[in-house]
Design a protein around this motif. Structure first.
Motif, short mmCIF file in Angstrom:
data_model
loop_
_atom_site.label_atom_id
_atom_site.label_comp_id
_atom_site.label_asym_id
_atom_site.label_seq_id
_atom_site.Cartn_x
_atom_site.Cartn_y
_atom_site.Cartn_z
N PHE A 145 -56.84 6.86 87.57
CA PHE A 145 -57.05 7.76 88.77
C PHE A 145 -57.99 7.26 89.79
O PHE A 145 -59.13 6.52 89.47
CB PHE A 145 -58.18 8.92 87.91
N PHE A 146 -57.80 7.56 90.91
CA PHE A 146 -58.28 6.96 92.13
C PHE A 146 -59.13 8.33 92.67
O PHE A 146 -58.36 9.46 93.22
CB PHE A 146 -57.43 6.49 93.12
N VAL A 147 -60.45 8.18 92.62
CA VAL A 147 -61.21 9.31 93.07
C VAL A 147 -61.92 9.22 94.29
O VAL A 147 -62.69 8.26 94.38
CB VAL A 147 -62.41 9.83 92.03
N LEU A 148 -61.74 10.05 95.36
CA LEU A 148 -62.45 10.17 96.59
C LEU A 148 -63.89 10.19 96.55
O LEU A 148 -64.37 10.94 95.57
CB LEU A 148 -61.83 11.06 97.70
N PRO A 149 -64.70 9.69 97.66
CA PRO A 149 -66.14 10.21 97.46
C PRO A 149 -66.32 11.60 97.45
O PRO A 149 -67.71 11.78 96.74
CB PRO A 149 -66.66 9.74 98.76
N ASP A 150 -65.46 12.52 97.86
CA ASP A 150 -66.01 14.16 97.87
C ASP A 150 -65.63 14.32 96.41
O ASP A 150 -65.69 15.69 96.05
CB ASP A 150 -65.16 14.89 98.77
N GLY A 151 -65.08 13.77 95.34
CA GLY A 151 -64.97 13.93 94.13
C GLY A 151 -63.52 14.43 93.66
O GLY A 151 -63.39 14.82 92.59
N THR A 152 -62.54 14.28 94.45
CA THR A 152 -61.32 14.77 94.19
C THR A 152 -60.31 13.57 93.95
O THR A 152 -60.51 12.57 94.62
CB THR A 152 -60.50 15.63 95.25
N VAL A 153 -59.42 13.77 93.12
CA VAL A 153 -58.34 12.85 93.13
C VAL A 153 -57.53 12.51 94.18
O VAL A 153 -56.68 13.43 94.69
CB VAL A 153 -57.70 13.15 91.67
N GLN A 154 -57.37 11.37 94.51
CA GLN A 154 -56.51 11.02 95.71
C GLN A 154 -55.16 10.41 95.17
O GLN A 154 -54.22 10.71 95.75
CB GLN A 154 -57.21 10.10 96.65
N ASP A 155 -55.14 9.97 93.96
CA ASP A 155 -53.96 9.23 93.33
C ASP A 155 -54.12 9.06 91.79
O ASP A 155 -55.32 8.84 91.44
CB ASP A 155 -53.64 7.92 94.17
N VAL A 156 -52.92 9.05 91.14
CA VAL A 156 -52.92 8.91 89.95
C VAL A 156 -51.85 7.92 89.54
O VAL A 156 -50.49 8.24 90.16
CB VAL A 156 -52.61 10.40 88.93
N PHE A 157 -52.05 6.91 88.65
CA PHE A 157 -50.96 5.99 88.40
C PHE A 157 -50.71 5.90 87.05
O PHE A 157 -51.83 5.43 86.29
CB PHE A 157 -51.18 4.64 89.05
N VAL A 158 -49.93 6.16 86.49
CA VAL A 158 -49.39 5.80 84.93
C VAL A 158 -48.64 4.75 84.84
O VAL A 158 -47.44 4.58 85.34
CB VAL A 158 -48.86 7.14 84.57
N GLY A 159 -48.99 3.89 84.22
CA GLY A 159 -48.51 2.37 83.83
C GLY A 159 -49.35 1.25 84.48
O GLY A 159 -50.33 1.59 84.94
N GLY A 160 -48.66 0.00 84.26
CA GLY A 160 -49.52 -0.98 84.75
C GLY A 160 -49.61 -1.28 86.16
O GLY A 160 -48.50 -1.11 87.12
N MET A 161 -50.57 -1.89 86.70
CA MET A 161 -50.53 -1.92 88.22
C MET A 161 -50.82 -3.52 88.30
O MET A 161 -51.53 -4.32 87.75
CB MET A 161 -51.75 -1.16 88.80
N SER A 162 -50.18 -3.77 89.48
CA SER A 162 -50.26 -5.40 90.23
C SER A 162 -51.63 -5.24 90.87
O SER A 162 -52.01 -4.10 91.48
CB SER A 162 -49.02 -5.90 90.84
N GLU A 163 -52.01 -6.42 91.41
CA GLU A 163 -53.25 -6.45 92.49
C GLU A 163 -52.95 -5.84 93.49
O GLU A 163 -53.69 -5.31 94.18
CB GLU A 163 -53.64 -8.08 92.53
N LYS A 164 -51.69 -6.09 94.09
CA LYS A 164 -51.32 -5.39 95.32
C LYS A 164 -51.12 -3.74 95.10
O LYS A 164 -51.55 -3.34 96.11
CB LYS A 164 -49.77 -5.94 95.77
#
Length: 175
Positions: A145-164
């Motif tokens: 989960f990528f959470v913005l400074p305002d406390g809301t979810v900006q993005d959700v990624f299910v699965g493995g991620m690369s550095e990019k």
């Protein structure tokens, strides 16, 4: 007892069917703790302890860009992406990025060995009773989960991620 044998067998069979049906139905139709947090929503708060015994509340990170990664050393994509998160953490921590890696109930020795093996410096939190995992409605790993400074979810990624993958999301998170 011979004449009641058939009746007893039928009663036992019915009891097994009722209990089994209840268990299966309960599993299939059980509501999760609200399901996986969606983009624009606030993720559930949690209180977890890190490997040094420090307590972390998600609410303590309000005002900061936070990446919440649920992982386990038993999960090959998790193992591959943890060093990638370390690279991103080193790159962006001075810009205010926080990474909270929540381990999925593995024993302390396993987690400590994993952290030492990959020289991870961001907080590794322990979800020993899996309550946080259930609050977040997780169904597969890793989930990030990528959470913005305002406390809301900006993005959700299910699965493995690369550095990019991580870098492009962190850049958006810090804008």
């Amino acid at each position: 007892m011979g004449k009641y044998r058939k009746v007893v067998q039928i009663v036992i069979l019915l009891a097994v069917l009722v209990v089994g049906g209840y268990a299966i139905g309960n599993t299939i139709f059980a509501a999760k703790d609200g399901g996986i947090p969606k983009i624009g929503e606030q993720p559930p708060d949690f209180t977890l302890v890190d490997l040094q015994g420090n307590t972390h509340h998600l609410s303590d990170y309000k005002g900061k860009a936070v990446v919440i990664n649920f992982w386990g050393s038993f999960c090959p994509p998790c193992v591959k992406e943890m060093p990638e998160f370390e690279l991103q953490y080193e790159k962006w921590k001075d810009a205010g990025l926080e990474i909270l890696a929540i381990n999925l109930s593995e024993d302390t020795l396993t987690v400590n060995n994993f952290v030492r093996r990959f020289d991870l410096t961001y907080p590794i939190l322990r979800d020993v009773n899996r309550k946080t995992e259930h609050k977040y409605g997780l169904e597969s790993y890793p989930t990030t989960f990528f959470v913005l400074p305002d406390g809301t979810v900006q993005d959700v990624f299910v699965g493995g991620m690369s550095e990019k993958d991580i870098d492009s999301r962190v850049v958006k998170l810090l804008q």
